[in-house]
Design a protein around this motif. Structure first.
Motif, PDB file in Angstrom:
ATOM      1  N   ALA A   2       0.839  -1.204   0.000  1.00 48.22           N
ATOM      2  CA  ALA A   2       0.000   0.000   0.000  1.00 48.22           C
ATOM      3  C   ALA A   2       0.876   1.256   0.000  1.00 48.22           C
ATOM      4  CB  ALA A   2      -0.953  -0.006   1.195  1.00 48.22           C
ATOM      5  N   TRP A   3       1.970   1.228   0.758  1.00 43.45           N
ATOM      6  CA  TRP A   3       2.913   2.350   0.720  1.00 43.45           C
ATOM      7  C   TRP A   3       3.484   2.485  -0.696  1.00 43.45           C
ATOM      8  CZ3 TRP A   3       4.862   6.169   3.939  1.00 43.45           C
ATOM      9  CH2 TRP A   3       5.980   6.841   3.429  1.00 43.45           C
ATOM     10  N   ASN A   4       3.945   1.373  -1.247  1.00 39.62           N
ATOM     11  CA  ASN A   4       4.586   1.409  -2.563  1.00 39.62           C
ATOM     12  C   ASN A   4       3.653   1.898  -3.662  1.00 39.62           C
ATOM     13  OD1 ASN A   4       6.895   0.513  -1.324  1.00 39.62           O
ATOM     14  ND2 ASN A   4       6.833  -1.541  -2.193  1.00 39.62           N
ATOM     15  N   THR A   5       2.367   1.640  -3.511  1.00 38.60           N
ATOM     16  CA  THR A   5       1.391   2.110  -4.499  1.00 38.60           C
ATOM     17  C   THR A   5       0.801   3.465  -4.107  1.00 38.60           C
ATOM     18  OG1 THR A   5      -0.396   0.834  -3.465  1.00 38.60           O
ATOM     19  CG2 THR A   5       0.814  -0.226  -5.282  1.00 38.60           C
ATOM     20  N   ARG A   6       1.293   4.013  -3.012  1.00 37.99           N
ATOM     21  CA  ARG A   6       0.905   5.342  -2.537  1.00 37.99           C
ATOM     22  C   ARG A   6      -0.590   5.425  -2.263  1.00 37.99           C
ATOM     23  NH1 ARG A   6       4.789   9.484  -4.655  1.00 37.99           N
ATOM     24  NH2 ARG A   6       2.913  10.738  -4.924  1.00 37.99           N
TER      25      ARG A   6
ATOM     26  N   ALA B  19      -2.965   5.685   0.616  1.00 40.83           N
ATOM     27  CA  ALA B  19      -3.113   5.994   2.039  1.00 40.83           C
ATOM     28  C   ALA B  19      -4.304   5.271   2.662  1.00 40.83           C
ATOM     29  CB  ALA B  19      -3.243   7.502   2.237  1.00 40.83           C
ATOM     30  N   ALA B  20      -5.410   5.164   1.922  1.00 37.87           N
ATOM     31  CA  ALA B  20      -6.601   4.501   2.463  1.00 37.87           C
ATOM     32  C   ALA B  20      -6.344   3.019   2.687  1.00 37.87           C
ATOM     33  CB  ALA B  20      -7.796   4.707   1.537  1.00 37.87           C
ATOM     34  N   ALA B  21      -5.711   2.358   1.725  1.00 39.82           N
ATOM     35  CA  ALA B  21      -5.408   0.930   1.870  1.00 39.82           C
ATOM     36  C   ALA B  21      -4.426   0.700   3.013  1.00 39.82           C
ATOM     37  CB  ALA B  21      -4.860   0.365   0.564  1.00 39.82           C
ATOM     38  N   PHE B  22      -3.438   1.562   3.148  1.00 39.23           N
ATOM     39  CA  PHE B  22      -2.461   1.468   4.233  1.00 39.23           C
ATOM     40  C   PHE B  22      -3.177   1.551   5.575  1.00 39.23           C
ATOM     41  CE2 PHE B  22       0.823   2.894   7.111  1.00 39.23           C
ATOM     42  CZ  PHE B  22       2.020   2.388   6.619  1.00 39.23           C
ATOM     43  N   ALA B  23      -3.999   2.587   5.735  1.00 33.46           N
ATOM     44  CA  ALA B  23      -4.691   2.823   7.004  1.00 33.46           C
ATOM     45  C   ALA B  23      -5.672   1.707   7.341  1.00 33.46           C
ATOM     46  CB  ALA B  23      -5.415   4.162   6.951  1.00 33.46           C
TER      47      ALA B  23
ATOM     48  N   GLY C 118      -4.871   1.208  16.846  1.00 33.29           N
ATOM     49  CA  GLY C 118      -3.505   0.910  16.425  1.00 33.29           C
ATOM     50  C   GLY C 118      -2.659   2.169  16.330  1.00 33.29           C
ATOM     51  N   GLN C 119      -1.389   1.960  16.036  1.00 32.98           N
ATOM     52  CA  GLN C 119      -0.443   3.070  16.031  1.00 32.98           C
ATOM     53  C   GLN C 119       0.627   2.827  14.975  1.00 32.98           C
ATOM     54  OE1 GLN C 119      -0.559   5.532  18.599  1.00 32.98           O
ATOM     55  NE2 GLN C 119       1.285   6.641  18.087  1.00 32.98           N
ATOM     56  N   LEU C 120       1.012   3.889  14.285  1.00 32.97           N
ATOM     57  CA  LEU C 120       2.135   3.881  13.354  1.00 32.97           C
ATOM     58  C   LEU C 120       3.239   4.732  13.948  1.00 32.97           C
ATOM     59  CD1 LEU C 120       3.520   3.533  10.522  1.00 32.97           C
ATOM     60  CD2 LEU C 120       2.243   5.581   9.820  1.00 32.97           C
ATOM     61  N   VAL C 121       4.449   4.175  14.022  1.00 34.04           N
ATOM     62  CA  VAL C 121       5.622   4.960  14.392  1.00 34.04           C
ATOM     63  C   VAL C 121       6.497   4.987  13.150  1.00 34.04           C
ATOM     64  CG1 VAL C 121       7.591   5.237  15.937  1.00 34.04           C
ATOM     65  CG2 VAL C 121       5.467   4.241  16.806  1.00 34.04           C
ATOM     66  N   GLY C 122       6.580   6.157  12.531  1.00 34.92           N
ATOM     67  CA  GLY C 122       7.273   6.304  11.270  1.00 34.92           C
ATOM     68  C   GLY C 122       8.782   6.372  11.412  1.00 34.92           C
ATOM     69  N   PHE C 123       9.439   6.334  10.268  1.00 37.65           N
ATOM     70  CA  PHE C 123      10.899   6.374  10.167  1.00 37.65           C
ATOM     71  C   PHE C 123      11.462   7.618  10.843  1.00 37.65           C
ATOM     72  CE2 PHE C 123      14.917   6.985   7.830  1.00 37.65           C
ATOM     73  CZ  PHE C 123      15.434   5.697   7.851  1.00 37.65           C
TER      74      PHE C 123
ATOM     75  N   ILE D 264      -4.081   7.901  10.319  1.00 34.59           N
ATOM     76  CA  ILE D 264      -3.054   7.476   9.372  1.00 34.59           C
ATOM     77  C   ILE D 264      -3.361   7.919   7.943  1.00 34.59           C
ATOM     78  CG2 ILE D 264      -1.982   5.457   8.278  1.00 34.59           C
ATOM     79  CD1 ILE D 264      -2.036   4.121  11.068  1.00 34.59           C
ATOM     80  N   GLU D 265      -4.574   7.728   7.493  1.00 34.87           N
ATOM     81  CA  GLU D 265      -4.902   8.120   6.120  1.00 34.87           C
ATOM     82  C   GLU D 265      -4.655   9.617   5.910  1.00 34.87           C
ATOM     83  OE1 GLU D 265      -8.449   7.946   2.776  1.00 34.87           O
ATOM     84  OE2 GLU D 265      -8.780   6.980   4.716  1.00 34.87           O
ATOM     85  N   ALA D 266      -5.138  10.430   6.827  1.00 30.99           N
ATOM     86  CA  ALA D 266      -4.946  11.881   6.706  1.00 30.99           C
ATOM     87  C   ALA D 266      -3.471  12.255   6.805  1.00 30.99           C
ATOM     88  CB  ALA D 266      -5.748  12.605   7.778  1.00 30.99           C
TER      89      ALA D 266
END
Length: 145
Positions: free
Chosen positions: A18-22, A24-28, A35-40, A50-52
Motif C-alpha cells: 500500500a505504501w509502494n502504491t501510494r 493511504a486509504a489501503a495502508f490505514a 492501532g499506532q504507526l511509528v514512522g521512520f 493514518i490516512e490523513a
C-alpha cells in the motif's frame, strides 16, 4: 487453512505494498482500531489519523518504495503476533536500496473479527553507527534472492 505466520506475513506485505502504491486509504485500513504507526522519522500516528497523515505525503512528492525481508513471525499470546523484518527503500528510479534509508520494522498484529490487523507498526532507522559491515549486510540481504 492459512497459518498465523502466513497471515501476518501477508499483512506486512500488504501494508508495504500500500505504501509502494501510494494508497493511504489501503495502508490505514490494515490497522486495528486503536492501532499506532511509528514512522521512520519518529512520527507517532494513531490508526484513525493514518490516512490523513499519509495523503499529503503521497500527493506531495514521489516516495521511495519499500523492499523487505521478514526475519521472524512468532506468537505473543492467543490472537497476537510479532513480526520482525528488515527493510530498505528504493528512491524513485533506483534499482538498489539506499543504505541511509534502511530500517528495522516491528509489527504487533492482532486477530480481529475482520482478520489480522496491525496494532503497532514501528519503523526504526538502521544506521549501524560505526559498523559499516552490518549496514552492508543489511542492504545486501535486501537485494539477494
Amino acid at each position: 487453512m492459512e497459518s498465523f505466520e502466513e497471515a501476518v506475513t501477508a499483512l506486512h506485505a500488504a501494508v508495504l505494498t500500500a505504501w509502494n502504491t501510494r494508497d493511504a486509504a489501503a495502508f490505514a485500513a490494515l490497522f486495528a482500531d486503536g492501532g499506532q504507526l511509528v514512522g521512520f522519522d519518529g512520527s507517532q500516528v494513531p490508526a484513525a489519523e493514518i490516512e490523513a497523515h499519509l495523503t499529503p505525503v503521497f500527493s506531495g512528492h514521489a516516495t521511495a518504495a519499500y523492499v523487505w525481508r521478514v526475519r521472524e513471525v512468532r506468537p505473543l499470546a492467543d490472537g497476537v503476533a510479532l513480526l520482525r523484518a528488515i527493510a530498505g527503500m528504493l528512491p524513485p528510479g533506483a534499482d538498489v536500496p539506499h543504505p541511509a534509508l534502511n530500517a528495522v520494522q516491528s509489527v504487533v498484529a492482532v486477530h480481529t473479527p475482520a482478520g489480522w490487523r496491525i496494532a503497532l507498526l514501528q519503523n526504526t532507522p538502521a544506521q549501524y553507527h560505526e559498523r559499516p559491515d552490518l549496514a552492508e549486510a543489511h542492504t545486501a540481504a535486501l537485494v539477494d534472492d
